[in-house]
Design a protein around this motif. Structure first.
Motif, PDB file in Angstrom:
ATOM      1  N   PRO A 139     -11.182   2.919  -7.580  1.00 22.62           N
ATOM      2  CA  PRO A 139      -9.749   3.200  -7.699  1.00 22.62           C
ATOM      3  C   PRO A 139      -8.857   1.985  -7.558  1.00 22.62           C
ATOM      4  N   GLY A 140      -9.353   0.872  -7.069  1.00 25.34           N
ATOM      5  CA  GLY A 140      -8.527  -0.318  -6.915  1.00 25.34           C
ATOM      6  C   GLY A 140      -7.915  -0.395  -5.529  1.00 25.34           C
ATOM      7  N   PRO A 141      -7.580  -1.612  -5.090  1.00 21.38           N
ATOM      8  CA  PRO A 141      -7.046  -1.789  -3.741  1.00 21.38           C
ATOM      9  C   PRO A 141      -5.574  -1.427  -3.666  1.00 21.38           C
ATOM     10  N   PRO A 142      -5.057  -1.151  -2.478  1.00 19.61           N
ATOM     11  CA  PRO A 142      -3.619  -0.945  -2.317  1.00 19.61           C
ATOM     12  C   PRO A 142      -2.854  -2.207  -2.720  1.00 19.61           C
ATOM     13  N   TRP A 143      -1.620  -2.012  -3.136  1.00 15.14           N
ATOM     14  CA  TRP A 143      -0.802  -3.137  -3.589  1.00 15.14           C
ATOM     15  C   TRP A 143      -0.644  -4.179  -2.484  1.00 15.14           C
ATOM     16  N   LEU A 144      -0.440  -3.744  -1.262  1.00 15.86           N
ATOM     17  CA  LEU A 144      -0.254  -4.682  -0.166  1.00 15.86           C
ATOM     18  C   LEU A 144      -1.522  -5.502   0.051  1.00 15.86           C
ATOM     19  N   ALA A 145      -2.656  -4.839   0.023  1.00 15.17           N
ATOM     20  CA  ALA A 145      -3.917  -5.557   0.212  1.00 15.17           C
ATOM     21  C   ALA A 145      -4.122  -6.585  -0.885  1.00 15.17           C
ATOM     22  N   ALA A 146      -3.739  -6.223  -2.122  1.00  4.86           N
ATOM     23  CA  ALA A 146      -3.891  -7.155  -3.237  1.00  4.86           C
ATOM     24  C   ALA A 146      -2.992  -8.375  -3.060  1.00  4.86           C
ATOM     25  N   GLN A 147      -1.762  -8.167  -2.546  1.00  6.53           N
ATOM     26  CA  GLN A 147      -0.856  -9.293  -2.340  1.00  6.53           C
ATOM     27  C   GLN A 147      -1.346 -10.201  -1.208  1.00  6.53           C
ATOM     28  N   LEU A 148      -1.932  -9.598  -0.200  1.00  4.66           N
ATOM     29  CA  LEU A 148      -2.415 -10.379   0.940  1.00  4.66           C
ATOM     30  C   LEU A 148      -3.743 -11.061   0.658  1.00  4.66           C
ATOM     31  N   ALA A 149      -4.429 -10.630  -0.394  1.00  4.22           N
ATOM     32  CA  ALA A 149      -5.742 -11.197  -0.701  1.00  4.22           C
ATOM     33  C   ALA A 149      -5.649 -12.689  -1.001  1.00  4.22           C
ATOM     34  N   ALA A 150      -4.509 -13.123  -1.542  1.00  5.38           N
ATOM     35  CA  ALA A 150      -4.339 -14.538  -1.891  1.00  5.38           C
ATOM     36  C   ALA A 150      -3.809 -15.352  -0.722  1.00  5.38           C
ATOM     37  N   THR A 151      -3.640 -14.717   0.425  1.00 11.89           N
ATOM     38  CA  THR A 151      -3.154 -15.410   1.611  1.00 11.89           C
ATOM     39  C   THR A 151      -4.245 -15.442   2.662  1.00 11.89           C
ATOM     40  N   SER A 152      -3.971 -16.099   3.765  1.00 16.39           N
ATOM     41  CA  SER A 152      -4.985 -16.191   4.818  1.00 16.39           C
ATOM     42  C   SER A 152      -4.314 -16.194   6.182  1.00 16.39           C
ATOM     43  N   GLY A 153      -5.148 -16.016   7.209  1.00 18.90           N
ATOM     44  CA  GLY A 153      -4.671 -16.073   8.572  1.00 18.90           C
ATOM     45  C   GLY A 153      -4.115 -14.749   9.039  1.00 18.90           C
ATOM     46  N   PRO A 154      -3.670 -14.703  10.288  1.00 20.45           N
ATOM     47  CA  PRO A 154      -3.076 -13.489  10.825  1.00 20.45           C
ATOM     48  C   PRO A 154      -1.786 -13.149  10.082  1.00 20.45           C
ATOM     49  N   VAL A 155      -1.395 -11.882  10.192  1.00 23.30           N
ATOM     50  CA  VAL A 155      -0.208 -11.396   9.507  1.00 23.30           C
ATOM     51  C   VAL A 155       0.804 -10.951  10.564  1.00 23.30           C
ATOM     52  N   VAL A 156       2.007 -11.490  10.460  1.00 21.99           N
ATOM     53  CA  VAL A 156       3.091 -11.109  11.369  1.00 21.99           C
ATOM     54  C   VAL A 156       4.192 -10.469  10.537  1.00 21.99           C
ATOM     55  N   ALA A 157       4.593  -9.242  10.928  1.00 19.07           N
ATOM     56  CA  ALA A 157       5.634  -8.510  10.200  1.00 19.07           C
ATOM     57  C   ALA A 157       6.836  -8.305  11.109  1.00 19.07           C
ATOM     58  N   ALA A 158       8.026  -8.550  10.589  1.00 19.44           N
ATOM     59  CA  ALA A 158       9.245  -8.392  11.376  1.00 19.44           C
ATOM     60  C   ALA A 158      10.294  -7.649  10.565  1.00 19.44           C
ATOM     61  N   THR A 159      10.980  -6.702  11.215  1.00 21.55           N
ATOM     62  CA  THR A 159      12.049  -5.943  10.566  1.00 21.55           C
ATOM     63  C   THR A 159      13.191  -5.743  11.552  1.00 21.55           C
ATOM     64  N   ASP A 160      14.286  -5.240  11.036  1.00 25.12           N
ATOM     65  CA  ASP A 160      15.437  -4.906  11.863  1.00 25.12           C
ATOM     66  C   ASP A 160      15.371  -3.453  12.327  1.00 25.12           C
ATOM     67  N   TYR A 161      14.185  -2.877  12.205  1.00 21.28           N
ATOM     68  CA  TYR A 161      13.977  -1.471  12.557  1.00 21.28           C
ATOM     69  C   TYR A 161      12.881  -1.381  13.618  1.00 21.28           C
ATOM     70  N   VAL A 162      12.677  -0.198  14.133  1.00 21.52           N
ATOM     71  CA  VAL A 162      11.663  -0.011  15.167  1.00 21.52           C
ATOM     72  C   VAL A 162      10.289  -0.402  14.612  1.00 21.52           C
ATOM     73  N   ARG A 163       9.405  -0.808  15.511  1.00 17.21           N
ATOM     74  CA  ARG A 163       8.093  -1.311  15.100  1.00 17.21           C
ATOM     75  C   ARG A 163       7.284  -0.271  14.337  1.00 17.21           C
ATOM     76  N   ALA A 164       7.604   1.019  14.552  1.00 16.88           N
ATOM     77  CA  ALA A 164       6.862   2.060  13.836  1.00 16.88           C
ATOM     78  C   ALA A 164       7.001   1.924  12.328  1.00 16.88           C
ATOM     79  N   VAL A 165       8.077   1.260  11.859  1.00 16.82           N
ATOM     80  CA  VAL A 165       8.264   1.094  10.409  1.00 16.82           C
ATOM     81  C   VAL A 165       7.202   0.151   9.828  1.00 16.82           C
ATOM     82  N   PRO A 166       7.053  -1.086  10.303  1.00 18.70           N
ATOM     83  CA  PRO A 166       5.975  -1.930   9.757  1.00 18.70           C
ATOM     84  C   PRO A 166       4.581  -1.454  10.157  1.00 18.70           C
ATOM     85  N   GLU A 167       4.487  -0.647  11.221  1.00 19.26           N
ATOM     86  CA  GLU A 167       3.180  -0.119  11.618  1.00 19.26           C
ATOM     87  C   GLU A 167       2.616   0.838  10.577  1.00 19.26           C
TER      88      GLU A 167
END
Length: 893
Positions: free
Chosen positions: A814-842
């Motif tokens: 079926p193919g990978p999720p879009w986010l996984a595909a975008q992150l495939a070309a990157t490396s290292g830990p991933v840090v996500a930040a928003t102006d909303y509660v952490r449950a949103v990026p979670e």
């Protein structure tokens, strides 16, 4: 036995003593002589003059808002009943039976399904009078064809609407057997019938969702007003069309039910008729046990400026009132509280003879010659088809005001000892054989004992007088109801570059995304085709959002134009109201604004005319304040834009706890047909708005968009080439930051790399953090996340496809999720930040590539008042906090 009204419910003039009866009699005789000789018009003038004099002399008196506890339409003023009363009564009885059978059968089979019998039992005649004589269906969308009335049905009475559709042939017996079984019904070749009116679940049947108490009443008002808006703007002639709403008296306790009454009166919405089913009982007991809800509602509606029609007593009472020469009957009824009236409803004729008519010799004399059965059969007005027709006809003919009909009924009418007027009747879902036989006998149903006790559905022969009558009357009114139609014109959207080139190629200019949106909206409004169909909506915050320039451009809608010279008339941005104004400025009422938005967003189905509403508001006052109304709009398959301005918990600076939004994207993600975006840059926002317009008015898909906007000015970059697809799917690689070659002593190893993700206002902090980390010798890739919810939905869809593939033994990957595909070309830990509660990026954690640490930063907790910099540091979403989280994640790796 009869409990009088307590003193605090009486008006001051009710408690005054008559110190000179002879003088009173002379005044009374004089007034009656005036009416007899000069007529009612002269009498009204004299009364108004006396009121004026009383106020001038500061007498401290004003007319009562309550009228006598009798029908507004007098017996001698009733129009001739235009139908066959016997056939209509038989049809109403059949509707009652089939509705009862449907609910009871479902609960005999599955006790957990629930359902309601008693509400429809009280409202059946109110519905049937409308269906047979007043509720018009849409004939078509051609010139001269009636576009149909809008009917809001009392939600607990849905079984009765299904019962009528069964007789009309639009639902089958198999459908009725699958009441509240929407999942299992298709496997049995049936259509599952939803619990309440839900257009999402029955898209060809129900038109308006009313299941959440209070949402239907306020929605009906704003739909009626929107019809005037369409007419005054010469977009669609809605004259001759009515909005009918059948609601419960207990429902009137909801603040939304009452919140827009004055708007309906102020706008003179005589295209609006409410029928309040006053069965005196809500879920647990009396609506007003110690008072009278009809009196209370009459005062409320009359004070708000509505025309009030009281439908209290049936035709059998006319003779009693005519013989009541002393006024004892009227006085006794006016002194009887609803709790006692409910007891009278639950008891038989003998009880009522002894305990109601036995209260005085005058009442006892009125009941002489009546059998106990005749006393038991005395109808309240809401169960008398002749009286109902008279009330409806008066309401339909009234001009200049909205009308409310206060219809007195019995909850569980006809259910006898099993449920009529009983405290438990709202939850009554099962009847024993004796109850069913009693119900059969009460309504003279053509059923054998075996058919009654087996709950057999009954449908007369196709050539029977009843069926012919039923179909003939609906044909005369344009067809069957309810019916939802979606045919409408396709609207072209102008090319993106024609209205948003400044955003796509911003070249670093500083602006807020709110400013960019308003500029785009102003240009779109000038488009010859799409422009007139756009409905800008604000809740008294147009100047806050920089929309004042639109006052002159398109004007604010007013049903009376502008009768004053505004204080700022000489200003370029002066306040301008107009009969053909385009902006709906709803005042300080988010509930009203979202109701207007819903009316515009569903115009494609309600009127066959596609409109495109843009409602902009403080984002905190959206899903948190009127989330139930947004959910109902989703149910109604709304199409339009909700724009949460000043969004986020740190962008609004000094406004503080009550205004700063950290949760709207979390709630928006729970609504399946809501596409929620949090763009950081004007170019991203332009792509989203363009795609949304095309999806909703060109492709005509049943979705709506929630887009958050910021009031913070910052440099706007050009939209990267090829990024549009990623913007719409939820994220794209914004920029890569290579580590500097001159690494300073003490920095983290130069072989390290990290990926940062950010959305909305916090993306600028993420970019600053990336630049800092790169200066420390760390490779950084920044992803701009435009929609966490779209990423999560995409990931979940991929997982579901994978599960379906394994179950069917398909080898197609079926193919990978879009986010996984975008992150495939990157490396290292991933840090996500928003102006909303952490449950949103979670929500996207499951779609981070395996083995990579994922750290989320957000603004959990209550908001604060301070500068943006201080707030972001406090919540830990500023550049320093993002960089610190990245360093820590690298060190742990």
């Amino acid at each position: 036995m009869n409990a009088p009204l307590p003193p605090h419910l009486l008006s001051p003039q009710d408690t005054l003593a008559d110190i000179d009866p002879q003088e009173t009699a002379e005044w009374r005789d004089a007034f009656l002589a005036l009416v007899a000789t000069e007529g009612p018009e002269r009498a009204r003038f004299v009364l108004q003059e006396l009121v004026r004099l009383a106020r001038t002399q500061r007498v401290g008196w004003q007319p009562q808002l309550n009228t006598p506890y009798v029908n507004t339409v007098a017996a001698q003023a009733q129009p001739t009943f235009p139908g066959d009363l016997a056939i209509e009564e038989r049809l109403a009885s059949l509707m009652r039976w089939n509705a009862l059978a449907m609910v009871v059968r479902a609960n005999q089979a599955y006790g957990e399904l629930g359902g309601h019998i008693a509400s429809y039992a009280s409202a059946a005649d109110l519905f049937e009078s409308g269906f047979n004589h007043f509720f018009r269906a849409r004939e078509g969308v051609g010139e001269g064809q009636h576009r149909g009335d809008l009917v809001f049905f009392q939600p607990h009475s849905a079984p009765g609407v299904y019962a009528r559709a069964f007789l009309e042939g639009h639902l089958t017996e198999n459908d009725l057997q699958h009441y509240r079984q929407e999942i299992t019904a298709p496997s049995a070749g049936a259509q599952g019938l939803s619990s309440y009116p839900h257009p999402w679940l029955m898209p060809d049947f129900w038109q308006f969702p009313t299941g959440s108490m209070g949402i239907g009443p306020i929605s009906s008002i704003y739909h009626a007003r929107f019809m005037r808006y369409l007419t005054h703007r010469n977009l669609l002639d809605c004259t001759g069309r009515k909005v009918w709403g059948v609601f419960g008296d207990g429902e009137m306790d909801e603040p939304e039910s009452m919140s827009a009454l004055t708007l309906a009166a102020r706008e003179g919405l005589d295209n609006l008729v409410w029928v309040v089913n006053c069965n005196l009982q809500r879920l647990d007991g009396p609506v007003r046990g110690n008072g009278r809800i009809i009196d209370e509602l009459e005062r409320l509606f009359a004070g708000a400026g509505w025309n009030v029609v009281k439908l209290v007593w049936g035709s059998d009472w006319d003779g009693l009132f005519a013989r009541d020469l002393t006024g004892a009957l009227v006085r006794t009824l006016e002194g009887t509280v609803d709790g006692q009236m409910q007891t009278f409803a639950a008891k038989d004729g003998r009880f009522n003879r002894d305990n109601f008519f036995g209260q005085s010799p005058e009442l006892a004399a009125l009941a002489q010659g009546m059998t106990d059965e005749q006393i038991d059969r005395l109808k309240r007005g809401g169960h008398d088809l002749v009286k109902i027709h008279a009330a409806y006809a008066a309401a339909a003919a009234h001009r200049g005001q909205p009308t409310v009909i206060l219809a007195h009924t019995k909850k569980g009418y006809g259910m006898g000892t099993a449920g009529q007027g009983k405290m438990t009747t709202h939850s009554q879902k099962k009847l024993d054989d004796t109850d069913l036989i009693e119900f059969r006998n009460r309504f003279n149903l053509p059923l054998t004992d075996a058919q009654a006790t087996s709950l057999a559905f009954y449908k007369p022969a196709e050539d029977s007088p009843e069926m012919q009558y039923l179909r003939r009357h609906r044909q005369q009114l344009g067809g069957y109801l309810p019916r939802r139609q979606t045919a409408c014109d396709v609207l072209p959207v102008p090319p993106l570059a024609s209205y948003a080139q400044f955003a796509l190629q911003a070249d670093g200019k500083e602006m807020s995304t709110t400013m960019a949106f308003v500029r785009m909206l102003g240009t779109l409004l000038k488009d010859a085709t799409l422009g007139p169909r756009i409905v800008p909506i604000v809740a008294d915050e147009a100047r806050t959002f920089g929309m004042a320039n639109l006052f002159k451009q398109v004007g604010i809608y007013s049903s009376v134009g502008q009768r004053y010279a505004p204080e700022d008339i000489g200003s370029v941005l002066s306040y301008r109201e107009a009969l053909d104004g385009q902006i709906l400025e709803e005042g300080i009422s988010e509930a009203g604004a979202i109701a207007s938005w819903t009316a515009a967003a569903t115009s494609y189905s309600v009127h066959g005319l596609a409109m495109l509403p843009f409602y902009i508001y403080y984002s905190m006052f959206g899903f948190q304040r009127v989330g139930d109304a947004i959910w109902a709009a989703a149910d109604q398959r709304a199409r339009g834009f909700l724009l949460g301005a000043t969004s986020g918990r740190t962008t609004l600076g000094g406004e503080g706890l009550q205004h700063q939004d950290g949760t709207s994207h979390l709630v928006a993600a729970t609504i399946p047909n809501c596409k929620a975006y949090d763009p950081a840059y004007a170019g991203e926002m332009a792509v989203i708005i363009d795609a949304g317009m095309r999806e909703m008015v060109t492709e005509q898909r049943d979705v709506f968009y929630y887009v958050t906007l910021m009031n913070e000015n910052y440099a706007q970059p050009d939209l990267p080439a090829g990024a549009a697809d990623g913007v719409l799917r939820g994220c794209y690689v914004f920029r890569s930051y290579q580590r500097l070659s001159d690494k300073r002593e003490g920095t983290i190893s130069s072989e390290k790399s990290v990926t940062l993700m950010g959305s909305g206002a916090i993306l600028s902090e993420v970019v600053k953090a990336a630049e800092q980390l790169a200066s420390e010798g760390i490779d950084v890739t920044v992803l701009s996340v435009t929609s966490w919810s779209e990423l999560a939905r995409d990931g979940l869809a991929c997982e579901q496809r994978a599960l379906a593939s394994s179950e069917t033994e398909q080898v197609l990957e079926p193919g990978p999720p879009w986010l996984a595909a975008q992150l495939a070309a990157t490396s290292g830990p991933v840090v996500a930040a928003t102006d909303y509660v952490r449950a949103v990026p979670e929500t996207v954690r499951a779609f981070i590539p395996e083995g990579r640490r994922y750290v989320t930063l957000g603004t959990d907790g209550f908001g604060r008042s301070d500068t943006r910099a201080a707030l972001r540091q406090f919540f830990g979403v500023d550049a320093a906090s993002v960089a610190h989280a990245a360093r820590r994640a690298l060190s742990r790796d």
